[in-house]
Design a protein around this motif. Structure first.
Motif, PDB file in Angstrom:
ATOM      1  N   ASP A 202       0.811  -1.213   0.000  1.00 36.52           N
ATOM      2  CA  ASP A 202       0.000   0.000   0.000  1.00 36.52           C
ATOM      3  C   ASP A 202       0.848   1.269   0.000  1.00 36.52           C
ATOM      4  O   ASP A 202       1.013   1.908   1.046  1.00 36.52           O
ATOM      5  CB  ASP A 202      -0.924  -0.011   1.227  1.00 36.52           C
ATOM      6  CG  ASP A 202      -1.932   1.117   1.213  1.00 36.52           C
ATOM      7  OD1 ASP A 202      -2.151   1.706   0.146  1.00 36.52           O
ATOM      8  OD2 ASP A 202      -2.508   1.406   2.287  1.00 36.52           O
ATOM      9  N   PRO A 203       1.383   1.675  -1.157  1.00 37.25           N
ATOM     10  CA  PRO A 203       2.027   2.986  -1.222  1.00 37.25           C
ATOM     11  C   PRO A 203       1.014   4.059  -0.827  1.00 37.25           C
ATOM     12  O   PRO A 203      -0.113   4.062  -1.333  1.00 37.25           O
ATOM     13  CB  PRO A 203       2.431   3.124  -2.697  1.00 37.25           C
ATOM     14  CG  PRO A 203       2.382   1.739  -3.251  1.00 37.25           C
ATOM     15  CD  PRO A 203       1.328   1.014  -2.472  1.00 37.25           C
ATOM     16  N   ALA A 204       1.402   4.951   0.077  1.00 35.03           N
ATOM     17  CA  ALA A 204       0.400   5.857   0.635  1.00 35.03           C
ATOM     18  C   ALA A 204       0.987   7.238   0.873  1.00 35.03           C
ATOM     19  O   ALA A 204       2.203   7.392   1.084  1.00 35.03           O
ATOM     20  CB  ALA A 204      -0.127   5.288   1.957  1.00 35.03           C
ATOM     21  N   PRO A 205       0.139   8.259   0.862  1.00 32.59           N
ATOM     22  CA  PRO A 205       0.598   9.611   1.190  1.00 32.59           C
ATOM     23  C   PRO A 205       1.111   9.668   2.624  1.00 32.59           C
ATOM     24  O   PRO A 205       0.500   9.067   3.525  1.00 32.59           O
ATOM     25  CB  PRO A 205      -0.664  10.465   1.021  1.00 32.59           C
ATOM     26  CG  PRO A 205      -1.565   9.656   0.142  1.00 32.59           C
ATOM     27  CD  PRO A 205      -1.279   8.226   0.489  1.00 32.59           C
ATOM     28  N   PRO A 206       2.194  10.376   2.873  1.00 31.06           N
ATOM     29  CA  PRO A 206       2.758  10.400   4.234  1.00 31.06           C
ATOM     30  C   PRO A 206       1.800  10.983   5.257  1.00 31.06           C
ATOM     31  O   PRO A 206       1.802  10.566   6.419  1.00 31.06           O
ATOM     32  CB  PRO A 206       4.020  11.256   4.080  1.00 31.06           C
ATOM     33  CG  PRO A 206       3.825  12.026   2.811  1.00 31.06           C
ATOM     34  CD  PRO A 206       3.014  11.160   1.924  1.00 31.06           C
TER      35      PRO A 206
END
Length: 289
Positions: A202-206
């Motif tokens: 799950d690449p996600a916004p910080p």
């Protein structure tokens, strides 16, 4: 011959892997810049002491490169190239070697095209290791590492966390326990020349990750700060210069890895429990930001 792992740079990831291997009867040797102790591990100071290569069956290198490439190869590359006992060599690299892809997906077949200094240095070091004929080399391109002691909770509790907003920005990340299980799976199923992306699903916004951590602690959502107004250090800003989503299909299909923490949600919960902060009581007033 007894399985023996030489950890060049006995740091955060190597310590977790060592615990697994020691429990299976391995001998583990580690190096560090300063004298340190680690239960069950034969520690050495390097640079300084002569590091044994003959008789090692496995080597894991996590020492960072310089502008000239890998310092390990500069100091002992000839001995590593001549070693006859090696069954597996692991090099811990970074997904920064892929550079910037404007949020698009990358995998291990994506050409190396770094857009940062750290990516340039890692790409050079990878090439130097790959140039050694016959070396049973395995490259692990790691996403951002987190785990106990490397989570966002301390900064949140101190009231120093900020949700830095750069529209469209995502990062891939990986819990240290999952790195260790990927390394262990590769050791059990070596494939010379293999390259693996090591990241979660799950690449996600910080800001989403930090917000979820605040929710776990029962704290107010940290203030949003636009990226251009954040006043970050040049190093911190450089991370935001790369935007990509990293695929991890190969570690699953080739190594049979089932991630312990497939997203930051499970991972942060585990970090919270490991850091024994379940009893944390939020302050009556919102902390300063």
């Amino acid at each position: 011959m007894r399985k023996t792992l030489l950890c060049l740079g006995f740091g955060y990831t190597a310590r977790v892997l060592a615990r697994h291997l020691l429990a299976e009867g391995w001998r583990v040797i580690g190096t560090s810049r300063e004298p340190v102790e680690a239960d069950g591990v034969e520690m050495m100071t390097w640079p300084g002491q002569e590091v044994p290569i003959d008789g090692m069956t496995h080597i894991l290198n996590s020492i960072g490169p310089t502008i000239e490439g890998d310092p390990v190869l500069a100091a002992m590359g000839d001995r590593i190239a001549k070693a006859q006992s090696l069954e597996w060599v692991g090099y811990l690299s970074t997904t920064a070697v892929y550079g910037h892809h404007d949020g698009a997906w990358v995998d291990e077949d994506t050409p190396v095209a770094p857009t940062s200094q750290r990516g340039d240095w890692r790409a050079l070091a990878e090439a130097q290791w790959q140039a050694i004929p016959g070396l049973p080399l395995h490259i692990f391109r790691l996403a951002g590492i987190y785990g106990p002691g490397r989570g966002p909770f301390a900064k949140l509790m101190a009231g120093k966390a900020r949700r830095i907003i750069k529209p469209g920005q995502v990062f891939s990340r990986i819990h240290v326990d999952d790195i260790a299980q990927v390394l262990a799976a590769s050791i059990a199923q070596p494939r010379t020349g293999a390259i693996y992306n090591v990241c979660d699903d799950d690449p996600a916004p910080p800001q989403d990750v930090l917000g979820h951590a605040a929710e776990l602690l029962g704290l107010p959502m940290p203030a949003e700060v636009p990226f251009d107004e954040a006043g970050m250090t040049p190093m911190a800003r450089s991370f935001y210069g790369e935007n990509k989503r990293v695929r991890n299909r190969r570690i699953k299909e080739e190594l049979g890895v089932k991630l312990l923490y497939p997203t930051y949600r499970e991972g942060l919960r585990a970090v919270l429990e490991a850091e024994d902060m379940e009893s944390f009581v939020p302050p009556a007033e919102p902390p300063g930001v």
